[in-house]
Design an enzyme around this catalytic site. Structure first.
Site, PDB file in Angstrom:
ATOM      1  N   THR A 167       0.882  -1.149   0.000  1.00  0.00           N
ATOM      2  CA  THR A 167       0.000   0.000   0.000  1.00  0.00           C
ATOM      3  C   THR A 167       0.922   1.201   0.000  1.00  0.00           C
ATOM      4  OG1 THR A 167      -1.677  -1.171   1.264  1.00  0.00           O
ATOM      5  CG2 THR A 167      -1.761   1.211   1.356  1.00  0.00           C
TER       6      THR A 167
ATOM      7  N   ARG B 242     -13.021  -7.968  -2.776  1.00  0.00           N
ATOM      8  CA  ARG B 242     -12.458  -7.775  -1.436  1.00  0.00           C
ATOM      9  C   ARG B 242     -11.975  -6.342  -1.279  1.00  0.00           C
ATOM     10  NH1 ARG B 242      -7.007  -6.181   0.479  1.00  0.00           N
ATOM     11  NH2 ARG B 242      -6.893  -6.883   2.616  1.00  0.00           N
ATOM     12  N   VAL B 243     -12.366  -5.697  -0.208  1.00  0.00           N
ATOM     13  CA  VAL B 243     -11.913  -4.349   0.098  1.00  0.00           C
ATOM     14  C   VAL B 243     -11.141  -4.400   1.412  1.00  0.00           C
ATOM     15  CG1 VAL B 243     -12.617  -1.968   0.560  1.00  0.00           C
ATOM     16  CG2 VAL B 243     -13.912  -3.366  -1.072  1.00  0.00           C
ATOM     17  N   GLY B 244      -9.937  -3.857   1.407  1.00  0.00           N
ATOM     18  CA  GLY B 244      -9.120  -3.839   2.619  1.00  0.00           C
ATOM     19  C   GLY B 244      -9.309  -2.556   3.403  1.00  0.00           C
ATOM     20  N   ASP B 245      -8.295  -2.195   4.174  1.00  0.00           N
ATOM     21  CA  ASP B 245      -8.437  -1.044   5.068  1.00  0.00           C
ATOM     22  C   ASP B 245      -8.236   0.292   4.365  1.00  0.00           C
ATOM     23  OD1 ASP B 245      -5.709  -1.836   4.735  1.00  0.00           O
ATOM     24  OD2 ASP B 245      -5.151  -0.519   6.394  1.00  0.00           O
TER      25      ASP B 245
ATOM     26  N   THR C 157      -0.327   0.467   6.301  1.00  0.00           N
ATOM     27  CA  THR C 157      -0.079  -0.588   5.319  1.00  0.00           C
ATOM     28  C   THR C 157       0.079  -1.895   6.061  1.00  0.00           C
ATOM     29  OG1 THR C 157       1.391  -1.391   3.579  1.00  0.00           O
ATOM     30  CG2 THR C 157       2.422  -0.128   5.337  1.00  0.00           C
ATOM     31  N   GLY C 158      -0.555  -2.938   5.565  1.00  0.00           N
ATOM     32  CA  GLY C 158      -0.403  -4.227   6.243  1.00  0.00           C
ATOM     33  C   GLY C 158      -1.553  -5.145   5.918  1.00  0.00           C
TER      34      GLY C 158
ATOM     35  N   GLY D 184      -4.758  -5.798   5.840  1.00  0.00           N
ATOM     36  CA  GLY D 184      -5.814  -4.803   5.946  1.00  0.00           C
ATOM     37  C   GLY D 184      -6.950  -5.170   6.870  1.00  0.00           C
TER      38      GLY D 184
END
Lengths: 324, 324
Positions: B192, B220-223, B242-243, B245
């Site tokens: 990210t 899929r949606v992350g953070d 970043t990570g 999510g």
């Protein structure tokens, strides 16, 4: 003390100016009571807070009176786009879906994400594919249809095509455009449903579901599926919100209740009050929330004229309210 | 003191076990320096934190070394789905897009949502329609293509089709599957990009953008586009993460830094440290974040072996680091 308790909401907004329709009011009261009794039963039988809130929100989605599942509002394009989330305070596990158009019960899809996916949030067709693979029921768009929501959408299209977010019910009434005499004006209501619960073990959970805002732009996602905004649960508090979703996102409203309790030592009621009567109004946020803590305390604050809401403790009578 | 400062990240992960490629390392260092200098210049000329982070993330999206915009990773279906968010701490205004597939610069779409929409978050085709109406550049999927990401996707497909989230780089290396000798192993990296800044008036802003996780399920949606999780700014702190999510969503990681400062009175560095080294690891969350406060303090903690990162104060030399 037995902490087990469930609270629900069915949207907040302006008390309608039209003559109150006692029959319509009773329909809302009875629907809220029915849902609370179902959640209360799960908790009384030793069920988890997570199961109680999932079932309560599923029932609210099934009820056409509320803007979630059947009875959802329409987008500007005349379509339906639904969002839902669920969170387990015992594990911090969460599941959410956004912009789904074919799922009978978005909250069950959110729960399936929580239970069976390494992910937390799915949007659009990917969310539906996941739900379908989990065996959940798909429906045609007509399933969501209610004449009341369709009429509401038509009124919104007639009002310069703006989303019915901040309309003054009185202005609409002056144009003879007010619909059936719901206790809370459907044209100025922030229609989201939700549930929070504390089970007999002191575990917390929250669930939220919505059809969004009447006449919203396609693809708009509000606070409902945003963990921390419209839905949040940990071992301090569980929160479900309803209102002008954008402001709940920007204030991280649901998590902020728990954060104030954990870091500033505020009690549940005071933490929730500050979010609803100070932080949200500071950016013109309107609506309310329901929240429980692990001791079984419940608070249901709102900054609008009314909010469909109620709570039920195990072994006690159900409490339901609409007005302030 | 002149508080004006910008910090950026380009993803966190495991230091590659392959022989270090000094040329490749220099490419990353120079790219980070270039972006920081651009942000530094905006701040030096009196520009806003919001403009500085938007431009820094736009440049990171343009650079094929990083997993955002050009150089984004592929989904399981071999497609690209990008997310971005931006938030202005001075006003709490925010904009975000999720699951976009045709926008050259997702962060500019997020910024357009912040600037020109009553909404905060748009997903999918609705987000693209909004961006297009705002005059933003659309691209064909081939625009995002890089051979390195394509090879990485092929390796992920070969590894039981799992998302490359937690793969052990050593195991892949044993199979001879490690790619070019990036300083941080691209197969175990949480890619990210993000920026946070404090401008000369003490206003804060944050921006984050990503292609997500290699081989992720469609939808899929992350953070990254979740305000409070992967991106947050108010008048206390600005944070970009970043990570993994999902764990950043469940811990409301970005907002939690600001909440600990506001409610528990922790300094920036300690609040960020607790999120990265205590709260995230408690649920197996891996990655890092960058954060600034209104006094111009900067912290860049991570719980992985390395994180592409740097910061630049107005009038001082640029600082860039990769390893722990």
């Amino acid at each position: 003390m037995q902490p087990a308790v469930i609270a629900i909401h069915g949207g907040a907004g302006t008390i309608t100016r039209a003559a109150m329709d006692a029959t319509r009011e009773r329909e809302y009261i009875e629907a809220l009571q029915h849902v609370l009794q179902a959640g209360q039963r799960i908790l009384a039988e030793g069920g988890s807070a997570l199961d109680a809130v999932t079932e309560a929100v599923r029932l609210l989605e099934e009820c056409p009176l509320f803007n979630a599942g059947k009875g959802a509002v329409l987008t500007h394009a005349g379509t339906y786009e639904l969002d839902a989330a669920v969170m387990d305070g015992a594990t911090l596990e969460a599941g959410a879906v956004a912009c789904v158009t074919r799922l009978r019960n978005p909250v069950l899809a959110a729960r399936a994400v929580l239970d069976h996916s390494e992910h937390v949030l799915f949007a659009g067709a990917g969310a539906e594919a996941f739900a379908q693979a989990q065996g959940l029921e798909l429906v045609a768009p007509e399933y969501y249809f209610t004449q009341a929501r369709h009429d509401q959408w038509q009124r919104a299209l007639g009002n310069a095509g703006m989303a019915l977010l901040d309309h003054d019910a009185a202005a609409l009434a002056a144009q003879g455009q007010v619909g059936p005499a719901d206790p809370i004006d459907p044209d100025s209501k922030f229609g989201t449903v939700g549930a929070v619960a504390c089970d007999s073990r002191g575990n917390l959970a929250a669930a939220t579901s919505t059809g969004g805002v009447t006449n919203k732009q396609v693809g708009r996602v509000g606070d409902t599926p945003v963990i921390g905004a419209g839905c949040y649960a940990d071992d301090v508090a569980a929160v479900s919100a309803t209102g002008t979703g954008e402001m709940f996102i920007r204030t991280v409203a649901a998590y902020d209740v728990a954060a104030q309790m954990r870091y500033a030592g505020l009690p549940l009621e005071e933490a929730a009050r500050r979010v609803v009567t100070e932080k949200l109004p500071a950016i013109n946020g309107r609506g309310g929330l329901i929240a429980v803590d692990r001791a079984g305390n419940v608070t249901l604050p709102f900054n609008t004229e009314g909010m469909y809401r109620g709570f039920a403790r195990v072994g006690e009578a159900v409490n339901v309210s609409i007005y302030g």
